[in-house]
Design a protein around this motif. Structure first.
Motif, PDB file in Angstrom:
ATOM      1  N   ASP A  30      -4.985   5.273   5.690  1.00 23.93           N
ATOM      2  CA  ASP A  30      -4.165   6.232   4.949  1.00 23.93           C
ATOM      3  C   ASP A  30      -4.754   7.647   4.952  1.00 23.93           C
ATOM      4  O   ASP A  30      -4.242   8.542   4.268  1.00 23.93           O
ATOM      5  N   HIS A  67       0.869  -1.180   0.000  1.00 19.88           N
ATOM      6  CA  HIS A  67       0.000   0.000   0.000  1.00 19.88           C
ATOM      7  C   HIS A  67       0.901   1.223   0.000  1.00 19.88           C
ATOM      8  O   HIS A  67       1.704   1.407   0.922  1.00 19.88           O
ATOM      9  N   HIS A  87      -7.743   8.745   3.914  1.00 24.19           N
ATOM     10  CA  HIS A  87      -8.687   9.159   2.887  1.00 24.19           C
ATOM     11  C   HIS A  87     -10.136   9.142   3.379  1.00 24.19           C
ATOM     12  O   HIS A  87     -11.006   9.778   2.756  1.00 24.19           O
ATOM     13  N   ARG A  88     -10.403   8.406   4.456  1.00 21.09           N
ATOM     14  CA  ARG A  88     -11.749   8.332   5.019  1.00 21.09           C
ATOM     15  C   ARG A  88     -11.670   8.436   6.540  1.00 21.09           C
ATOM     16  O   ARG A  88     -10.677   7.995   7.150  1.00 21.09           O
ATOM     17  N   TRP A 108     -16.371   5.965   8.886  1.00 23.62           N
ATOM     18  CA  TRP A 108     -16.894   5.637   7.557  1.00 23.62           C
ATOM     19  C   TRP A 108     -17.217   4.155   7.354  1.00 23.62           C
ATOM     20  O   TRP A 108     -18.311   3.824   6.851  1.00 23.62           O
ATOM     21  N   TRP A 141       0.681   4.331   0.621  1.00 22.77           N
ATOM     22  CA  TRP A 141       0.446   5.455   1.521  1.00 22.77           C
ATOM     23  C   TRP A 141       0.753   4.980   2.938  1.00 22.77           C
ATOM     24  O   TRP A 141       0.469   3.827   3.289  1.00 22.77           O
ATOM     25  N   PHE A 162      -8.451   2.554   3.600  1.00 23.13           N
ATOM     26  CA  PHE A 162      -8.792   3.946   3.313  1.00 23.13           C
ATOM     27  C   PHE A 162      -8.811   4.788   4.582  1.00 23.13           C
ATOM     28  O   PHE A 162      -8.492   5.980   4.560  1.00 23.13           O
TER      29      PHE A 162
END
Length: 298
Positions: free
Chosen positions: A225, A148, A227-228, A232, A150, A222
């Motif tokens: 890293d 991954h 992003h969420r 979520w 990130w 997600f």
């Protein structure tokens, strides 16, 4: 497939096989006519080493998808009594000589009464391995660890995982199958980074539905890293529908590590109960829909 509740048919003996495989070059567990599969490989080997004219069909605890590995897979097969009597002492060694090197059978034992590799199981434990090292994956682990690109916050992923544990309808994280339930009890979901930077998700449930583990991992990455938000994945779960933002991560990071069974005297009871149709809050002690189980899993 022998899914009878009482065990092997008269004149047959139910045999438990403990096995492992590297899923890289297999098109999943289930036999296919034109593709190489784990079930097909083992069934062909059994037919050859027992010098049989027929194929003895295997029943498995968890039907893994293409590319998914297994360290602690369990299956059973019903053999005629005379075949078992003739080959039992040499069967394991003969299978080792016949099977390809990416699949191994480690134990061949006569199963106790009531045992069914699929329906007697009370849980399956998977591990998904990922690394966020900027240099990528150790070449020696590349077939079993996802890269991954990130940086991942393990604490955030664990916080997000807490809201997914317990009994839920995991329709938002499963590929639906006609007539099959998506209700599961997620007993364990946690992340840990080791000294080498490999982050392992340990995921244990009564059973899993298609793409469930890889979808959960995709959502939690997600969060990890950034992003969420932490909330979520639980919101996706509550919505009850597939979210296009949830990615199904690649299969090579996933390994079936272990299958759990009750005490021998409870195997038959579990075998029967696990075939009941399941609804939320039914308190079925982790029972799964008999039409679904772990078919096409994870």
């Amino acid at each position: 497939m022998s899914d009878d509740i009482e065990g092997a048919a008269p004149g047959h003996v139910r045999i438990r096989l403990d096995l492992s495989y590297d899923g890289k070059d297999f098109s999943g567990w289930a036999r296919q006519r034109t593709r190489r599969t784990v079930q097909g490989e083992i069934e062909d080997a059994l037919r050859t080493v027992t010098r049989s004219s027929r194929t003895y069909e295997l029943t498995v605890a968890g039907r893994t998808d293409a590319g998914v590995h297994a360290r602690g897979q369990v299956a059973h097969v019903d053999l005629p009594e005379d075949v078992w009597a003739e080959h039992r002492e040499r069967l394991l060694r003969r299978l080792a000589g016949r099977l390809s090197h990416d699949v191994r059978v480690w134990k061949v034992t006569e199963a106790p009464p009531g045992f069914n590799a699929r329906f007697s199981a009370v849980w399956r434990r998977y591990a998904y391995r990922v690394t966020d090292h900027p240099g990528g994956v150790d070449p020696l682990l590349r077939g079993h660890v996802l890269w991954h690109d990130w940086p991942l916050d393990v604490a955030a992923m664990n916080a997000a995982s807490a809201g997914l544990r317990g009994e839920h309808d995991f329709a938002a994280y499963c590929k639906r199958r006609e007539g099959a339930t998506t209700i599961r009890t997620l007993q364990r979901l946690e992340w840990e980074r080791d000294a080498h930077g490999v982050i392992t998700a340990t995921v244990r449930a009564d059973a899993f539905c298609h793409n469930m583990v890889r979808s959960l991992v995709g959502a939690l990455l997600f969060v990890g890293d950034g992003h969420r938000p932490v909330e979520w994945p639980s919101k996706v779960l509550a919505a009850g529908v597939r979210d296009s933002a949830v990615h199904v991560v690649r299969p090579h990071g996933l390994t079936l590590e272990e299958v759990g069974y009750p005490a021998d005297e409870l195997l038959g009871e579990r075998n029967r109960a696990a075939r009941n149709k399941r609804t939320l809050g039914a308190n079925l002690n982790g029972d799964v829909d008999g039409a679904d189980g772990d078919a096409g899993c994870c």
